[in-house]
Design a protein around this motif. Structure first.
Motif, PDB file in Angstrom:
ATOM      1  N   TYR A 161       0.849  -1.187   0.000  1.00 20.23           N
ATOM      2  CA  TYR A 161       0.000   0.000   0.000  1.00 20.23           C
ATOM      3  C   TYR A 161       0.882   1.233   0.000  1.00 20.23           C
ATOM      4  CZ  TYR A 161      -3.268  -3.590   1.195  1.00 20.23           C
ATOM      5  OH  TYR A 161      -4.011  -4.739   1.151  1.00 20.23           O
TER       6      TYR A 161
ATOM      7  N   GLU B 152      -2.145   5.109   2.317  1.00 26.04           N
ATOM      8  CA  GLU B 152      -3.077   4.006   2.584  1.00 26.04           C
ATOM      9  C   GLU B 152      -2.693   3.277   3.874  1.00 26.04           C
ATOM     10  OE1 GLU B 152      -4.543   2.933  -1.973  1.00 26.04           O
ATOM     11  OE2 GLU B 152      -2.748   1.953  -1.175  1.00 26.04           O
TER      12      GLU B 152
ATOM     13  N   TYR C 118      -3.877   5.176   6.720  1.00 28.44           N
ATOM     14  CA  TYR C 118      -5.333   5.019   6.861  1.00 28.44           C
ATOM     15  C   TYR C 118      -5.653   3.703   7.577  1.00 28.44           C
ATOM     16  CZ  TYR C 118     -10.244   4.416   5.448  1.00 28.44           C
ATOM     17  OH  TYR C 118     -11.604   4.204   5.427  1.00 28.44           O
ATOM     18  N   LEU C 119      -5.013   2.617   7.160  1.00 27.03           N
ATOM     19  CA  LEU C 119      -5.231   1.313   7.814  1.00 27.03           C
ATOM     20  C   LEU C 119      -4.826   1.382   9.288  1.00 27.03           C
ATOM     21  CD1 LEU C 119      -3.989  -1.201   5.068  1.00 27.03           C
ATOM     22  CD2 LEU C 119      -6.341  -0.498   5.565  1.00 27.03           C
TER      23      LEU C 119
ATOM     24  N   ARG D 229      -4.971   4.085  11.179  1.00 26.08           N
ATOM     25  CA  ARG D 229      -6.008   4.842  11.908  1.00 26.08           C
ATOM     26  C   ARG D 229      -7.215   3.940  12.194  1.00 26.08           C
ATOM     27  NH1 ARG D 229      -4.181   8.876   8.380  1.00 26.08           N
ATOM     28  NH2 ARG D 229      -5.949   8.714   6.963  1.00 26.08           N
ATOM     29  N   ILE D 230      -7.570   3.085  11.249  1.00 23.21           N
ATOM     30  CA  ILE D 230      -8.665   2.138  11.485  1.00 23.21           C
ATOM     31  C   ILE D 230      -8.299   1.193  12.639  1.00 23.21           C
ATOM     32  CG2 ILE D 230      -9.957   0.170  10.519  1.00 23.21           C
ATOM     33  CD1 ILE D 230      -9.736   1.535   7.775  1.00 23.21           C
TER      34      ILE D 230
ATOM     35  N   ARG E  60      -3.837  -4.939   7.961  1.00 21.03           N
ATOM     36  CA  ARG E  60      -4.853  -5.625   7.164  1.00 21.03           C
ATOM     37  C   ARG E  60      -5.742  -4.642   6.427  1.00 21.03           C
ATOM     38  NH1 ARG E  60      -4.781 -11.372   6.833  1.00 21.03           N
ATOM     39  NH2 ARG E  60      -3.418 -11.979   8.557  1.00 21.03           N
ATOM     40  N   ASN E  61      -5.976  -4.953   5.170  1.00 18.82           N
ATOM     41  CA  ASN E  61      -6.951  -4.219   4.368  1.00 18.82           C
ATOM     42  C   ASN E  61      -8.297  -4.902   4.621  1.00 18.82           C
ATOM     43  OD1 ASN E  61      -8.317  -2.712   2.495  1.00 18.82           O
ATOM     44  ND2 ASN E  61      -7.382  -3.729   0.717  1.00 18.82           N
ATOM     45  N   ILE E  62      -8.852  -4.627   5.776  1.00 14.82           N
ATOM     46  CA  ILE E  62     -10.022  -5.359   6.273  1.00 14.82           C
ATOM     47  C   ILE E  62     -11.240  -5.153   5.360  1.00 14.82           C
ATOM     48  CG2 ILE E  62     -10.588  -3.473   7.873  1.00 14.82           C
ATOM     49  CD1 ILE E  62     -11.494  -5.620   9.890  1.00 14.82           C
ATOM     50  N   SER E  63     -12.012  -6.212   5.227  1.00  9.62           N
ATOM     51  CA  SER E  63     -13.193  -6.178   4.361  1.00  9.62           C
ATOM     52  C   SER E  63     -14.456  -5.936   5.181  1.00  9.62           C
ATOM     53  CB  SER E  63     -13.311  -7.498   3.615  1.00  9.62           C
ATOM     54  OG  SER E  63     -13.633  -8.503   4.556  1.00  9.62           O
ATOM     55  N   VAL E  64     -15.528  -5.607   4.473  1.00  9.00           N
ATOM     56  CA  VAL E  64     -16.765  -5.219   5.158  1.00  9.00           C
ATOM     57  C   VAL E  64     -17.386  -6.348   5.995  1.00  9.00           C
ATOM     58  CG1 VAL E  64     -17.359  -3.269   3.690  1.00  9.00           C
ATOM     59  CG2 VAL E  64     -18.108  -5.563   3.021  1.00  9.00           C
ATOM     60  N   ILE E  65     -17.247  -7.590   5.545  1.00  6.05           N
ATOM     61  CA  ILE E  65     -17.830  -8.707   6.320  1.00  6.05           C
ATOM     62  C   ILE E  65     -17.145  -8.819   7.691  1.00  6.05           C
ATOM     63  CG2 ILE E  65     -18.116 -11.231   6.423  1.00  6.05           C
ATOM     64  CD1 ILE E  65     -20.081  -9.942   4.465  1.00  6.05           C
TER      65      ILE E  65
ATOM     66  N   LEU F  22     -15.188   3.277  11.309  1.00  6.26           N
ATOM     67  CA  LEU F  22     -14.510   3.987  10.213  1.00  6.26           C
ATOM     68  C   LEU F  22     -14.689   5.498  10.314  1.00  6.26           C
ATOM     69  CD1 LEU F  22     -15.512   1.527   7.376  1.00  6.26           C
ATOM     70  CD2 LEU F  22     -13.373   1.606   8.638  1.00  6.26           C
TER      71      LEU F  22
ATOM     72  N   TYR G 296     -26.259  -8.130   3.167  1.00  4.50           N
ATOM     73  CA  TYR G 296     -25.510  -6.947   3.605  1.00  4.50           C
ATOM     74  C   TYR G 296     -24.654  -6.412   2.447  1.00  4.50           C
ATOM     75  CZ  TYR G 296     -22.097  -4.162   6.260  1.00  4.50           C
ATOM     76  OH  TYR G 296     -21.275  -3.163   6.724  1.00  4.50           O
TER      77      TYR G 296
ATOM     78  N   ILE H 159     -24.867  -2.723   0.523  1.00  5.21           N
ATOM     79  CA  ILE H 159     -23.721  -1.841   0.242  1.00  5.21           C
ATOM     80  C   ILE H 159     -23.681  -1.510  -1.247  1.00  5.21           C
ATOM     81  CG2 ILE H 159     -21.177  -1.694   0.176  1.00  5.21           C
ATOM     82  CD1 ILE H 159     -21.141  -3.415   2.724  1.00  5.21           C
TER      83      ILE H 159
ATOM     84  N   ASN I 265     -16.843  -8.740  -1.325  1.00  4.43           N
ATOM     85  CA  ASN I 265     -16.589  -8.395   0.068  1.00  4.43           C
ATOM     86  C   ASN I 265     -15.535  -7.292   0.052  1.00  4.43           C
ATOM     87  OD1 ASN I 265     -16.282  -8.352   2.819  1.00  4.43           O
ATOM     88  ND2 ASN I 265     -15.187 -10.309   2.919  1.00  4.43           N
ATOM     89  N   ILE I 266     -15.988  -6.109  -0.258  1.00  2.00           N
ATOM     90  CA  ILE I 266     -15.087  -4.985  -0.540  1.00  2.00           C
ATOM     91  C   ILE I 266     -14.266  -4.601   0.695  1.00  2.00           C
ATOM     92  CG2 ILE I 266     -16.951  -3.317  -0.138  1.00  2.00           C
ATOM     93  CD1 ILE I 266     -15.767  -1.594  -2.400  1.00  2.00           C
ATOM     94  N   SER I 267     -13.033  -4.203   0.442  1.00  2.00           N
ATOM     95  CA  SER I 267     -12.124  -3.847   1.536  1.00  2.00           C
ATOM     96  C   SER I 267     -12.061  -2.329   1.704  1.00  2.00           C
ATOM     97  CB  SER I 267     -10.737  -4.387   1.233  1.00  2.00           C
ATOM     98  OG  SER I 267     -10.223  -3.678   0.124  1.00  2.00           O
ATOM     99  N   VAL I 268     -11.499  -1.925   2.833  1.00  2.00           N
ATOM    100  CA  VAL I 268     -11.500  -0.500   3.176  1.00  2.00           C
ATOM    101  C   VAL I 268     -10.705   0.361   2.194  1.00  2.00           C
ATOM    102  CG1 VAL I 268     -12.074  -0.723   5.612  1.00  2.00           C
ATOM    103  CG2 VAL I 268      -9.672  -0.879   4.912  1.00  2.00           C
ATOM    104  N   ILE I 269      -9.621  -0.172   1.636  1.00  2.76           N
ATOM    105  CA  ILE I 269      -8.830   0.630   0.688  1.00  2.76           C
ATOM    106  C   ILE I 269      -9.663   0.951  -0.558  1.00  2.76           C
ATOM    107  CG2 ILE I 269      -6.801   0.616  -0.846  1.00  2.76           C
ATOM    108  CD1 ILE I 269      -6.005   1.040   2.075  1.00  2.76           C
TER     109      ILE I 269
ATOM    110  N   ARG J 112     -12.438   3.422   0.230  1.00  2.00           N
ATOM    111  CA  ARG J 112     -11.896   4.783   0.334  1.00  2.00           C
ATOM    112  C   ARG J 112     -11.704   5.396  -1.053  1.00  2.00           C
ATOM    113  NH1 ARG J 112      -6.117   6.205   1.652  1.00  2.00           N
ATOM    114  NH2 ARG J 112      -6.079   8.204   2.739  1.00  2.00           N
TER     115      ARG J 112
ATOM    116  N   PRO K 131     -17.862   6.168   5.735  1.00  2.00           N
ATOM    117  CA  PRO K 131     -19.048   5.826   6.541  1.00  2.00           C
ATOM    118  C   PRO K 131     -20.373   6.097   5.815  1.00  2.00           C
ATOM    119  CG  PRO K 131     -17.426   6.908   7.915  1.00  2.00           C
ATOM    120  CD  PRO K 131     -16.936   7.036   6.498  1.00  2.00           C
TER     121      PRO K 131
END
Lengths: 79, 79
Positions: free
Chosen positions: A5, A9, A12-13, A15-16, A53-58, A75, B12, B16, B54-58, B61, B72
């Protein structure tokens, strides 16, 4: 993770991760306890909190539920 | 994606996708234009809007930036 990243980026990760750690400690949960509640691995929670981790919504949704909050709260940080 | 999701998780992801589609059309952007602004693939944007990712935060953004909003807002939906 093999993916790299940008510095921006990565920040940003991080801060999350900080936000999740803060909400977890406010909820008085250990990483182990949160991981158990989410059915995720403790090492995964640790890596999320370190911004690795680029965490996902699930997974965000699982963490939000376990912290009795909503995904947008996790977020609600500088972008 | 090989990963499978529960019916609840799939719903869910679809909420989104619908939210992103709505914000994109409100912004008067085509999928192609949004994809270009995000530096993502148009087919990827399509699959996100159909709730197949399952989209990720990057990537959230990137989409939020292109839609001149915040992450958000994209996730301000029923959980």
């Amino acid at each position: 993770m093999a993916t790299t990243y940008s510095k921006d980026e990565k920040a940003y990760l991080e801060r999350i991760g900080n936000q999740i750690r803060e909400l977890r400690t406010e909820a008085d949960l250990s990483q182990e306890k949160l991981a158990f509640e989410c059915e995720l691995d403790r090492t995964y929670i640790g890596s999320v909190e370190r911004g690795e981790r680029n965490i996902s919504v699930i997974n965000l949704r699982k963490i939000a539920k376990a912290l009795k909050t909503k995904v947008p709260v996790l977020l609600n940080i500088e972008e």
